[in-house]
Design a protein around this motif. Structure first.
Motif, short mmCIF file in Angstrom:
data_model
loop_
_atom_site.label_atom_id
_atom_site.label_comp_id
_atom_site.label_asym_id
_atom_site.label_seq_id
_atom_site.Cartn_x
_atom_site.Cartn_y
_atom_site.Cartn_z
N THR A 171 -22.51 -34.37 -16.00
CA THR A 171 -21.29 -34.23 -15.20
C THR A 171 -20.74 -35.59 -14.80
N TRP A 174 -19.21 -37.25 -18.06
CA TRP A 174 -17.91 -36.68 -18.43
C TRP A 174 -16.82 -37.10 -17.45
N THR A 175 -17.14 -37.04 -16.16
CA THR A 175 -16.14 -37.33 -15.14
C THR A 175 -15.77 -38.82 -15.12
N HIS A 194 -14.81 -38.89 -4.37
CA HIS A 194 -15.00 -37.61 -5.06
C HIS A 194 -16.31 -37.61 -5.85
N LEU A 195 -16.60 -38.72 -6.50
CA LEU A 195 -17.82 -38.83 -7.30
C LEU A 195 -19.06 -38.70 -6.44
N LEU A 198 -19.50 -35.10 -5.69
CA LEU A 198 -19.81 -34.36 -6.91
C LEU A 198 -21.28 -34.49 -7.28
#
Length: 209
Positions: A171, A174-175, A194-195, A198
């Motif tokens: 994840t 990809w992000t 945000h990361l 996540l």
């Protein structure tokens, strides 16, 4: 990119003209493979970007396939060094602050990709089936690196099984790779926050992120 030197040269010896030419070729190929993919790049365009002729490119690096392997090898070595350093920092902090350690690890990987955007670009090209004839690069480079991160996360974070750790790693890859290809530099602070959220959510650790 480190300063080129002849393999047998003493430390501090100025690079030879051959070394400089080879580095120009590799630098040009790296930029072109990242931007246009292996399939969309020719030896002639690499030579033109390096300011050399096709025969000189062939003399110094061989064919386009040889050059692609060298570019991917260098990208992997740079990524591995960054990940190893980030794992050291994670290991030192994980017991006391698992969520903070995981977020810091993701931070360091993001910083690496922002500093060397050709690395995520090269791998994203491969995800789109570029250079399909080089099928073994994922098993040679990407898989061992991913497994080392997965195993380190699972070992340091009680209750996080390897399969969940692996999905969290994918994840982040990809992000981060997708964000770095977007080139929205003004949004880096917002994306970084945000990361953080996540990665800790994917791992199922921490509160308040």
């Amino acid at each position: 990119m480190t300063e080129p030197t002849h393999p047998g040269a003493a430390p501090g010896t100025p690079p030879s003209q051959a070394d400089l030419s080879r580095e120009r070729i590799v630098a040009a190929a790296t930029a072109l493979f990242a931007e246009h993919g292996y399939d969309g790049t020719t030896t002639r365009t690499i030579a033109a970007a390096a300011g050399l002729n096709v025969a000189t490119v062939a003399y110094h690096v061989g064919g386009k396939a040889d050059l692609y392997r060298e570019v991917m090898r260098r990208a992997h070595e740079a990524e591995r060094a960054a990940v190893d350093a980030a794992l050291d920092g994670f290991g030192a902090r994980a017991a006391a602050d698992p969520a903070g350690a995981a977020a810091a690890f993701a931070d360091r990987y993001l910083d690496f990709c922002l500093e060397q955007p050709h690395v995520p670009a090269l791998w994203m090209r491969r995800w789109l089936a570029d250079a399909a004839e080089f099928a073994g690069l994922e098993e040679e480079y990407a898989r061992p690196l991913l497994e080392s991160v997965r195993d380190a996360l699972a070992a340091a974070l009680p209750g996080v099984p390897p399969e969940r750790a692996e999905l969290a790693v994918w994840t982040v890859l990809w992000t981060v790779h997708g964000f770095c290809r977007s080139v929205i530099s003004a949004q880096v602070p917002r994306f970084r926050a945000h990361l953080h959220g996540l990665v800790v959510r994917e791992l199922g650790i921490g509160d308040g992120w």
